[in-house]
Design a protein around this motif. Sequence first.
Motif, mmCIF file in Angstrom:
data_model
loop_
_atom_site.group_PDB
_atom_site.id
_atom_site.type_symbol
_atom_site.label_atom_id
_atom_site.label_comp_id
_atom_site.label_asym_id
_atom_site.label_seq_id
_atom_site.Cartn_x
_atom_site.Cartn_y
_atom_site.Cartn_z
ATOM 1 N N GLN A 18 -5.030 17.100 53.052
ATOM 2 C CA GLN A 18 -4.508 18.405 52.613
ATOM 3 C C GLN A 18 -2.989 18.414 52.658
ATOM 4 O O GLN A 18 -2.324 18.830 51.722
ATOM 5 C CB GLN A 18 -4.999 19.505 53.577
ATOM 6 N N TRP A 19 -2.488 17.925 53.807
ATOM 7 C CA TRP A 19 -1.043 17.959 54.003
ATOM 8 C C TRP A 19 -0.334 17.062 52.981
ATOM 9 O O TRP A 19 0.624 17.489 52.331
ATOM 10 C CB TRP A 19 -0.700 17.534 55.434
ATOM 11 N N MET A 20 -0.848 15.841 52.833
ATOM 12 C CA MET A 20 -0.189 14.884 51.936
ATOM 13 C C MET A 20 -0.220 15.384 50.486
ATOM 14 O O MET A 20 0.782 15.344 49.790
ATOM 15 C CB MET A 20 -0.882 13.514 51.999
ATOM 16 N N GLU A 21 -1.401 15.842 50.037
ATOM 17 C CA GLU A 21 -1.514 16.210 48.626
ATOM 18 C C GLU A 21 -0.685 17.444 48.276
ATOM 19 O O GLU A 21 -0.332 17.647 47.121
ATOM 20 C CB GLU A 21 -2.987 16.415 48.240
ATOM 21 N N HIS A 22 -0.374 18.267 49.303
ATOM 22 C CA HIS A 22 0.396 19.475 48.998
ATOM 23 C C HIS A 22 1.865 19.358 49.362
ATOM 24 O O HIS A 22 2.630 20.284 49.160
ATOM 25 C CB HIS A 22 -0.242 20.693 49.680
ATOM 26 N N SER A 23 2.243 18.191 49.875
ATOM 27 C CA SER A 23 3.636 18.044 50.283
ATOM 28 C C SER A 23 4.464 17.437 49.149
ATOM 29 O O SER A 23 4.139 16.352 48.643
ATOM 30 C CB SER A 23 3.699 17.126 51.514
ATOM 31 N N ALA A 24 5.499 18.157 48.753
ATOM 32 C CA ALA A 24 6.375 17.648 47.683
ATOM 33 C C ALA A 24 7.010 16.335 48.126
ATOM 34 O O ALA A 24 7.263 15.448 47.321
ATOM 35 C CB ALA A 24 7.450 18.675 47.369
ATOM 36 N N ASN A 25 7.247 16.197 49.433
ATOM 37 C CA ASN A 25 7.875 14.974 49.950
ATOM 38 C C ASN A 25 7.006 13.738 49.750
ATOM 39 O O ASN A 25 7.514 12.629 49.694
ATOM 40 C CB ASN A 25 8.128 15.101 51.455
ATOM 41 N N ALA A 26 5.683 13.958 49.700
ATOM 42 C CA ALA A 26 4.787 12.797 49.614
ATOM 43 C C ALA A 26 4.637 12.301 48.177
ATOM 44 O O ALA A 26 4.155 11.197 47.943
ATOM 45 C CB ALA A 26 3.423 13.165 50.177
ATOM 46 N N ARG A 27 5.035 13.112 47.212
ATOM 47 C CA ARG A 27 4.795 12.780 45.798
ATOM 48 C C ARG A 27 5.371 11.417 45.368
ATOM 49 O O ARG A 27 4.696 10.649 44.686
ATOM 50 C CB ARG A 27 5.359 13.907 44.905
ATOM 51 N N PRO A 28 6.616 11.098 45.802
ATOM 52 C CA PRO A 28 7.167 9.809 45.363
ATOM 53 C C PRO A 28 6.340 8.606 45.823
ATOM 54 O O PRO A 28 6.437 7.538 45.243
ATOM 55 C CB PRO A 28 8.561 9.784 46.013
ATOM 56 N N LEU A 29 5.498 8.812 46.857
ATOM 57 C CA LEU A 29 4.658 7.716 47.348
ATOM 58 C C LEU A 29 3.707 7.194 46.277
ATOM 59 O O LEU A 29 3.312 6.045 46.286
ATOM 60 C CB LEU A 29 3.775 8.218 48.497
ATOM 61 N N THR A 30 3.320 8.093 45.401
ATOM 62 C CA THR A 30 2.206 7.783 44.503
ATOM 63 C C THR A 30 2.652 7.101 43.213
ATOM 64 O O THR A 30 1.825 6.556 42.498
ATOM 65 C CB THR A 30 1.485 9.080 44.087
ATOM 66 N N ILE A 271 -6.706 -1.165 31.619
ATOM 67 C CA ILE A 271 -6.073 -0.709 32.858
ATOM 68 C C ILE A 271 -6.683 0.620 33.288
ATOM 69 O O ILE A 271 -6.779 1.555 32.487
ATOM 70 C CB ILE A 271 -4.540 -0.543 32.664
ATOM 71 N N TYR A 272 -7.073 0.666 34.540
ATOM 72 C CA TYR A 272 -7.661 1.870 35.122
ATOM 73 C C TYR A 272 -6.491 2.771 35.532
ATOM 74 O O TYR A 272 -5.705 2.420 36.412
ATOM 75 C CB TYR A 272 -8.474 1.415 36.330
ATOM 76 N N VAL A 273 -6.368 3.906 34.830
ATOM 77 C CA VAL A 273 -5.180 4.759 35.007
ATOM 78 C C VAL A 273 -5.573 6.065 35.704
ATOM 79 O O VAL A 273 -6.128 6.976 35.077
ATOM 80 C CB VAL A 273 -4.540 5.089 33.627
ATOM 81 N N PRO A 274 -5.315 6.191 37.005
ATOM 82 C CA PRO A 274 -5.630 7.436 37.694
ATOM 83 C C PRO A 274 -4.497 8.452 37.552
ATOM 84 O O PRO A 274 -3.317 8.069 37.530
ATOM 85 C CB PRO A 274 -5.749 6.988 39.155
ATOM 86 N N TYR A 275 -4.853 9.718 37.456
ATOM 87 C CA TYR A 275 -3.816 10.760 37.435
ATOM 88 C C TYR A 275 -4.416 12.025 38.044
ATOM 89 O O TYR A 275 -5.640 12.170 38.107
ATOM 90 C CB TYR A 275 -3.314 11.015 36.006
ATOM 91 N N GLY A 276 -3.548 12.936 38.470
ATOM 92 C CA GLY A 276 -4.037 14.215 38.997
ATOM 93 C C GLY A 276 -3.529 14.481 40.402
ATOM 94 O O GLY A 276 -2.846 13.661 41.005
ATOM 95 N N GLU A 277 -3.911 15.660 40.892
ATOM 96 C CA GLU A 277 -3.403 16.138 42.188
ATOM 97 C C GLU A 277 -4.128 15.498 43.374
ATOM 98 O O GLU A 277 -3.549 15.345 44.439
ATOM 99 C CB GLU A 277 -3.625 17.658 42.306
ATOM 100 N N ALA A 278 -5.410 15.148 43.173
ATOM 101 C CA ALA A 278 -6.226 14.705 44.319
ATOM 102 C C ALA A 278 -6.094 13.186 44.511
ATOM 103 O O ALA A 278 -7.066 12.440 44.429
ATOM 104 C CB ALA A 278 -7.683 15.112 44.085
ATOM 105 N N TRP A 279 -4.893 12.736 44.819
ATOM 106 C CA TRP A 279 -4.610 11.298 44.801
ATOM 107 C C TRP A 279 -4.804 10.604 46.138
ATOM 108 O O TRP A 279 -4.821 9.384 46.223
ATOM 109 C CB TRP A 279 -3.168 11.056 44.336
#
Length: 303
Positions: A18-30, A271-279
């Motif tokens: 929950q924390w990771m997926e909603h944290s703007a700081n975590a986005r660059p990780l993906t 290529i398997y291309v995942p996208y979306g919020e639930a990463w």
Amino acid sequence: MILRSAILYASGNQLLRQWMEHSANARPLTRRFVAGNSLDDAISAVRELSAEGLLSSLDTLGEKVGGEEEARRAAERYVEVIHRVSILGLPVSVSLKLSQLGFDTARSLAEENLERIAAAGHETGVRVEVDMEASPYVDGTLALVKQCHRQWGNVRVAVQAYLYRTEEDVRELNREGISARLCKGAYREGRAIAWHRKPDVDENYRKLTTLLLEEGTWPAIASHDERMLKHARAEIARLKLAPERYEFEMLYGIRRDLQRTLVREGHAVRIYVPYGEAWYPYLMRRMAERPANLLFVLRNWLR
Ligand SMILES: Cc1cc2nc3c(=O)[nH]c(=O)nc-3n(C[C@H](O)[C@H](O)[C@H](O)COP(=O)(O)OP(=O)(O)OC[C@H]3O[C@@H](n4cnc5c(N)ncnc54)[C@H](O)[C@@H]3O)c2cc1C
């Protein structure tokens, strides 16, 4: 091994998720492994891959959804994706998980949702690929895929070389003319049902590759392991298979050099291309496969 187990353990932690997926700081990780938040982001990635001769399979990230409504929304999103890519004429299939379509709420719900998606795929010529999840899902997934294949015929299912049962499953899929995507397997399974040692998994992977290339229907060899790919290429040459008869599949952002080499050699590569919020669970499985990725994403994050 300990780090791998710790990462897999963390991947099931809902609070952290929950924390990771909603944290703007975590986005660059993906960024390296996930194509973005939206379908537009994913379509941009597909276009870039396509310009290099690579095919794609779009995964709208999500698994183990909360309930019926969420599962129906996930199916609706897949139908939208199918219509969108077919209008754009992109070389795309879709990849989904049955837990995303409500399998844990009721098998009939997942069945209904899968049928909707497969029907849309059939109408538009977009193939549906069903991922294989942890072992409690295997029987149900194969049963629903077989049913779907009989009705629509445009489905491919993932099989996992680490499971002892998979050779039997592959023989059955081959008999029924169902396309399979062979991968090593990404979940934590017990020794009673799965090989744990890499040499054992690799040996079975090679054996199943041969079985699929000899007797299967349009199989996909999904691996980044150069030794597995060497074996597959040798078997393709021995059997004199035309590139329309099989595919290689790899994950977005992983071994991009190898993806391009295979294309240059004349193979079809998807290529398997995942996208979306639930990463979060997806990214954690990629970390567990190669803990060095953890350092890679943390370094980029700090930058
Ligand atoms: C297209 C595709 C679809 C998949 N679908 C499923 C599925 O439905 N169900 C399922 O259980 N599993 C699935 N997987 C994951 C698979 O089971 C493996 O966990 C994963 O592919 C790693 O195995 P490998 O064959 O690449 O070999 P490994 O022996 O794990 O790795 C070989 C080499 O590949 C590179 N590599 C592998 N993984 C990574 C990574 N994460 N980051 C960077 N480099 C890496 C490294 O160079 C490594 O040395 C899929 C994999 C692919 C490619």
